[in-house]
Write an enzyme that holds these catalytic residues in place. Structure first.
Site, mmCIF file in Angstrom:
data_model
loop_
_atom_site.group_PDB
_atom_site.id
_atom_site.type_symbol
_atom_site.label_atom_id
_atom_site.label_comp_id
_atom_site.label_asym_id
_atom_site.label_seq_id
_atom_site.Cartn_x
_atom_site.Cartn_y
_atom_site.Cartn_z
ATOM 1 N N ASP A 1 28.174 23.809 -4.166
ATOM 2 C CA ASP A 1 27.057 24.142 -5.043
ATOM 3 C C ASP A 1 25.973 24.867 -4.248
ATOM 4 O O ASP A 1 25.839 24.669 -3.029
ATOM 5 C CB ASP A 1 26.446 22.873 -5.654
ATOM 6 N N LYS A 2 25.184 25.655 -4.931
ATOM 7 C CA LYS A 2 24.132 26.435 -4.270
ATOM 8 C C LYS A 2 23.201 25.555 -3.435
ATOM 9 O O LYS A 2 22.841 25.907 -2.308
ATOM 10 C CB LYS A 2 23.329 27.204 -5.323
#
Length: 382
Positions: free
Chosen positions: A152-153
């Site tokens: 995930d970012k």
């Protein structure tokens, strides 16, 4: 030669020797790997007219190649539009970032320590991402490295990148087959009553969120399992937890911890206001891919760890956690397989706990003005 010809406009017939990475690959896939400027239509035409030969025999586009075979390719066939899509020129800042985040390099892989806030791949309004930095790692005559899994970012830590098409296929099978061991560190709000165990709660996309958010769905969700262990606690306020996903669902660790009533610190998406601690603890996500153990092509194992990002390390220090406590047991061991009755009982307990947490959240939202809190945790997610 096993790679693309150095001069494809010479008008001469080209010959390639199939390398180890391409053993078993389809002929059309070989072209995508080594001569991407030659379109599928051209490859099909060459095969139909007998211009493509493998060890002197006519070849079909779906033939499987074997290491050591010699592939004869006619001259030309380049798609101008494809040829013009070369490697992107990186800025000095991008080159520096690519160098800074590289942990190690092997013949088959690159391992990087992804910073929080940097997306793995591009998308709508996302122009800065790991995939855009990969040209920095490839030599002039080398294939472009490729991603084989994602983070995930806002999750930091280990990201493995394959250096060749063959190693990409090898590593992808290990990730999809769940033989790769991934250990995450997380700070969570509160302390789980049971300090070690397995979370088994199926996940599905939450309706009305456009697929941007997941939730526990015991009827229609995909199976999802996470092994966890509380390493240390900071009173009743927070705990340092090791997590090992046994499946690879989207946002799995974040949803599972929130469903337990202990959201990951900084994860406002799944924990709401409760995911933020008061005081000076950072509001950023505290989820880090700490260690990866995976088989390597040709034998042996790749075993790498990634240092914590600055905000996470500062929070650990502020809360008084001793980092050496994790190193004694770096790899979690899944608990023994449970009976169907035990699994059903555990699923009901997780569902009850999740509903209870959701009721509390709705109740707080329904209160006039909401519940006021002081300190950095006073506001919701940004």
């Amino acid at each position: 030669m096993s790679g693309p010809a150095s001069n494809t406009d010479s008008g001469e017939v080209r010959q390639f020797t199939v390398g180890e990475d391409d053993d078993g690959v389809r002929l059309d896939r070989w072209f995508k790997r080594h001569l991407p400027q030659v379109g599928f239509g051209t490859v099909s035409r060459w095969a139909r007219t007998g211009q493509l030969r493998v060890d002197g025999k006519r070849a079909k586009v779906d033939d499987r190649l074997a290491q050591g075979q010699v592939l004869r390719v006619p001259p030309g066939g380049e798609d101008t539009a494809r040829t013009q899509r070369g490697r992107r020129e990186l800025t000095p800042e991008e080159e520096s970032l690519a160098d800074d985040i590289l942990i190690t390099r092997t013949k088959a892989a690159l391992v990087i320590n992804k910073p929080p806030g940097l997306a793995t791949q591009g998308g709508t309004k996302t122009n800065r991402h790991v995939d855009g930095l990969l040209d920095a790692y490839a030599g002039e005559d080398e294939p472009r490295p490729r991603l084989v899994h994602r983070l995930d970012k806002d999750t930091s830590g280990i990201l493995l990148v394959a250096r060749t098409p063959g190693s990409a296929a090898f590593f992808s099978k290990r990730f999809s087959g769940r033989s790769a061991k991934k250990i995450y560190w997380a700070l969570v709000v509160g302390v789980p009553d049971i300090h070690e165990g397995e979370i088994e709660a199926p996940l599905a996309k939450q309706p009305g969120t456009g697929g941007e958010k997941m939730h526990v769905d015991h009827e229609n969700g995909q199976p999802a399992k996470t092994v966890y262990r509380v390493v240390e606690r900071a009173g009743n306020a927070a705990a340092w937890v090791e997590l090992q996903p046994l499946t690879g669902r989207t946002h799995q660790l974040r949803v599972h911890m929130a469903a337990m009533g202990h959201p990951i610190v900084g994860d406002g998406k799944y924990g709401g206001q409760d995911a933020f601690l008061t005081g000076s603890v950072s509001r950023k996500m505290h989820l880090h891919a700490r260690r990866l153990i995976i088989e390597a092509p040709g034998g042996g194992k790749l075993d790498v760890t990634a240092d914590l990002p600055e905000h996470f390390a500062q929070s650990m220090e502020q809360l008084g956690f001793d980092l050496s406590l994790s190193e004694a047991e770096p790899v979690l061991t899944p608990p023994p397989e449970r009976s169907k009755a035990e699994k059903k009982q555990a699923a009901k307990a997780h569902a009850k706990q999740y509903r209870k947490a959701r009721r509390g959240e709705r109740k707080r939202r329904a209160q006039p003005g909401g519940k006021k809190r002081s300190g950095p945790g006073a506001k919701g997610p940004r």
